[in-house]
Design a protein around this motif. Structure first.
Motif, short mmCIF file in Angstrom:
data_model
loop_
_atom_site.label_atom_id
_atom_site.label_comp_id
_atom_site.label_asym_id
_atom_site.label_seq_id
_atom_site.Cartn_x
_atom_site.Cartn_y
_atom_site.Cartn_z
N SER A 123 0.84 -1.19 0.00
CA SER A 123 0.00 0.00 0.00
C SER A 123 0.88 1.24 0.00
CB SER A 123 -0.93 0.01 1.22
OG SER A 123 -0.15 0.09 2.42
N GLY A 124 0.28 2.34 -0.43
CA GLY A 124 1.02 3.60 -0.48
C GLY A 124 0.13 4.71 -0.97
N ASN A 125 0.75 5.76 -1.50
CA ASN A 125 0.02 6.94 -1.95
C ASN A 125 0.41 7.28 -3.39
OD1 ASN A 125 0.66 7.47 1.21
ND2 ASN A 125 -1.40 8.13 0.68
N PHE A 126 -0.51 7.89 -4.10
CA PHE A 126 -0.28 8.25 -5.49
C PHE A 126 0.55 9.54 -5.58
CE2 PHE A 126 -3.92 5.45 -6.05
CZ PHE A 126 -3.54 4.74 -7.18
N GLU A 127 1.46 9.55 -6.55
CA GLU A 127 2.32 10.70 -6.79
C GLU A 127 2.26 11.06 -8.28
OE1 GLU A 127 6.18 9.43 -5.66
OE2 GLU A 127 5.80 9.57 -3.49
N ALA A 128 2.77 12.24 -8.60
CA ALA A 128 2.89 12.66 -10.00
C ALA A 128 4.19 13.43 -10.16
CB ALA A 128 1.71 13.53 -10.41
N ASP A 129 4.71 13.46 -11.38
CA ASP A 129 5.91 14.24 -11.66
C ASP A 129 5.52 15.71 -11.72
OD1 ASP A 129 7.50 11.99 -11.78
OD2 ASP A 129 7.15 11.69 -13.92
N GLU A 130 5.86 16.44 -10.68
CA GLU A 130 5.47 17.84 -10.58
C GLU A 130 6.60 18.73 -11.09
OE1 GLU A 130 4.51 18.44 -6.50
OE2 GLU A 130 2.80 17.06 -6.52
N VAL A 131 6.24 19.73 -11.88
CA VAL A 131 7.22 20.66 -12.45
C VAL A 131 6.90 22.07 -11.97
CG1 VAL A 131 8.11 21.67 -14.59
CG2 VAL A 131 7.56 19.23 -14.49
N ILE A 132 7.90 22.72 -11.40
CA ILE A 132 7.75 24.11 -10.98
C ILE A 132 8.26 25.00 -12.11
CG2 ILE A 132 8.46 25.88 -9.33
CD1 ILE A 132 8.60 23.74 -7.20
N VAL A 133 7.38 25.79 -12.68
CA VAL A 133 7.74 26.70 -13.77
C VAL A 133 8.18 28.03 -13.17
CG1 VAL A 133 6.95 27.84 -15.87
CG2 VAL A 133 6.07 25.57 -15.27
N SER A 134 9.39 28.46 -13.51
CA SER A 134 9.96 29.68 -12.94
C SER A 134 10.15 30.73 -14.03
CB SER A 134 11.31 29.37 -12.28
OG SER A 134 11.16 28.42 -11.25
N ALA A 135 10.27 31.98 -13.60
CA ALA A 135 10.50 33.09 -14.53
C ALA A 135 11.91 33.01 -15.10
CB ALA A 135 10.29 34.42 -13.81
N GLN A 136 12.05 33.32 -16.36
CA GLN A 136 13.35 33.34 -17.02
C GLN A 136 13.82 34.76 -17.30
OE1 GLN A 136 13.45 30.78 -20.45
NE2 GLN A 136 12.57 29.06 -19.36
N GLN A 137 13.10 35.74 -16.77
CA GLN A 137 13.44 37.14 -16.99
C GLN A 137 12.99 37.94 -15.78
OE1 GLN A 137 15.34 39.46 -17.99
NE2 GLN A 137 14.96 39.25 -20.19
N THR A 138 13.63 39.06 -15.55
CA THR A 138 13.26 39.95 -14.45
C THR A 138 12.40 41.08 -14.97
OG1 THR A 138 15.28 39.43 -13.23
CG2 THR A 138 14.16 41.48 -12.66
N GLY A 139 11.29 41.35 -14.28
CA GLY A 139 10.41 42.43 -14.70
C GLY A 139 9.01 42.25 -14.14
N GLN A 140 8.12 43.13 -14.55
CA GLN A 140 6.74 43.08 -14.08
C GLN A 140 5.94 42.09 -14.92
OE1 GLN A 140 4.55 46.72 -14.54
NE2 GLN A 140 3.06 46.20 -12.97
N LEU A 141 5.05 41.36 -14.25
CA LEU A 141 4.16 40.43 -14.94
C LEU A 141 3.03 41.24 -15.59
CD1 LEU A 141 3.81 37.39 -12.51
CD2 LEU A 141 4.67 37.34 -14.85
N LEU A 142 3.19 41.50 -16.89
CA LEU A 142 2.18 42.27 -17.60
C LEU A 142 0.93 41.44 -17.85
CD1 LEU A 142 4.43 44.10 -20.23
CD2 LEU A 142 3.68 44.91 -17.98
N ALA A 143 1.11 40.14 -18.02
CA ALA A 143 -0.02 39.23 -18.22
C ALA A 143 0.32 37.89 -17.59
CB ALA A 143 -0.31 39.05 -19.71
N PHE A 144 -0.68 37.26 -16.95
CA PHE A 144 -0.47 35.96 -16.31
C PHE A 144 -1.84 35.33 -16.10
CE2 PHE A 144 0.81 33.21 -12.61
CZ PHE A 144 1.67 32.41 -13.35
N SER A 145 -2.18 34.35 -16.95
CA SER A 145 -3.54 33.80 -16.98
C SER A 145 -3.66 32.45 -16.28
CB SER A 145 -4.00 33.64 -18.44
OG SER A 145 -3.11 32.80 -19.15
N VAL A 146 -2.64 32.04 -15.54
CA VAL A 146 -2.66 30.72 -14.91
C VAL A 146 -3.63 30.71 -13.73
CG1 VAL A 146 -1.28 29.03 -13.64
CG2 VAL A 146 -0.33 30.17 -15.65
N GLN A 147 -4.48 29.67 -13.68
CA GLN A 147 -5.40 29.48 -12.57
C GLN A 147 -5.23 28.08 -12.01
OE1 GLN A 147 -7.33 31.86 -11.34
NE2 GLN A 147 -6.82 33.36 -12.94
N GLU A 148 -5.28 27.94 -10.70
CA GLU A 148 -5.16 26.63 -10.07
C GLU A 148 -6.32 25.73 -10.49
OE1 GLU A 148 -4.85 27.13 -5.88
OE2 GLU A 148 -2.84 28.00 -5.95
N GLY A 149 -5.97 24.49 -10.84
CA GLY A 149 -6.97 23.54 -11.30
C GLY A 149 -7.22 23.58 -12.80
N ALA A 150 -6.56 24.52 -13.50
CA ALA A 150 -6.75 24.64 -14.95
C ALA A 150 -5.89 23.62 -15.69
CB ALA A 150 -6.43 26.05 -15.41
#
Length: 319
Positions: free
Chosen positions: A35-62
């Motif tokens: 017995s055990g628990n289910f896992e998934a390969d989780e990827v953390i997406v990070s910024a590749q540039q410094t600056g203000q987030l002019l647009a960001f449409s990511v929603q949790e559960g999407a």
């Protein structure tokens, strides 16, 4: 007589109760192997540039697709730097010179000189014939030879000037254009910074956590959101040492989850990893043999039909 009958009845009841308790114990006995628990390969997406987030449409559960643009970081500064570099490259090209005009003049002069030389050669031939007929003096022939020699030298100088014009222009242009190569590299670097201002989703999956919001300042390497591919999950289960000899990588097993009171939902799974070392049984894991202190971890790949969730408890049945 009544007392005797009561004792006989009680004597017959005791074995029946014991049998019921035994059957109950059999029903509650664990019928899974790991017995055990289910896992998934989780990827953390990070910024590749410094600056203000002019647009960001990511929603949790999407659900996001691979290659989908989900945001934009302000890249005005590298855009201006690229424009400045491209302007410098254009200015260099305007500084480059050409020997075309000078060469054309020299070529025309050379054509005239060669024509004059040909005329002088014909005059010399005529004068030489006159000298043989005593109609002209030797001095006239010598003067003619001197003029021809002078013209040949002038032609040599003109040809040398044409070569020099071409050489000087090429040398000057090489010096100017040598500055173009590092400027072109700088322009490519600025373009790369501009490209990195676009937030591109790296894989198809479900957004688990969002770490940033539109309008915030971000920096290179700062996490923006976490995503995982939920099409196939991994059940990390633990099996006791006495069962270890019954499993191998690539083996098909049955995986099941709770589906209500005393009901299970079963899936087909495949073992793809088995730990080479034993470890102490995690507190959240139950085993058939509660006295087992050491267990082996294994990972089972299970195709998700939408009901499996990360962290959900699952059981493995070998046979």
């Amino acid at each position: 007589m009544k007392i005797r009958n009561h004792l006989i009845t009680r004597h017959k009841t005791l074995p029946a109760l014991a049998l019921l308790f035994l059957l109950a114990a059999c029903e509650t006995k664990n019928d899974y192997d790991a017995s055990g628990n289910f896992e998934a390969d989780e990827v953390i997406v990070s910024a590749q540039q410094t600056g203000q987030l002019l647009a960001f449409s990511v929603q949790e559960g999407a659900e996001l697709k691979e290659g989908e643009k989900v945001g934009q970081i302000d890249v005005k500064i590298p855009e201006l730097q690229k424009q400045q570099t491209e302007a410098s490259i254009a200015a260099l090209k305007q500084k480059t010179g050409s020997s075309k005009d000078q060469t054309e003049v020299a070529l025309k002069q050379l054509a005239v000189q060669e024509s004059q030389l040909a005329q002088q050669m014909r005059e010399r031939k005529r004068t030489e014939n006159l000298v043989k007929a005593d109609a002209a003096t030797q001095k006239q022939l010598d003067d003619m030879d001197a003029a021809i020699d002078q013209m040949q030298k002038q032609i040599g100088v003109t040809r040398q000037q044409i070569k020099l014009y071409n050489y000087n222009a090429a040398t000057q242009n090489r010096g100017i254009l040598s500055e173009q190569s590092p400027l072109s590299v700088a322009a490519k670097q600025y373009q790369e910074q501009i490209n990195r201002g676009q937030i591109i989703n790296p894989l198809t999956g479900l957004v688990l956590t969002r770490y940033a919001l539109k309008g915030e300042m971000t920096a290179t390497g700062k996490p923006l959101y976490k995503i995982a591919n939920m099409d196939t999950l991994t059940l990390k289960a633990y099996i006791t040492g006495d069962k270890l000899a019954q499993i191998k990588t690539g083996q098909k097993v049955t995986v099941r989850i709770d589906a209500g009171e005393k009901k299970y939902k079963s899936y087909s799974g495949q073992i793809y990893w088995i730990s080479a070392k034993a470890e102490f049984t995690p507190k959240t894991i139950q085993t058939k043999n509660e006295r087992a202190n050491l267990v082996y971890a294994m990972k089972v790949r299970v195709r998700n039909d939408g009901f499996l969730k990360i962290g959900m408890y699952g059981e493995v049945v070998l046979f």
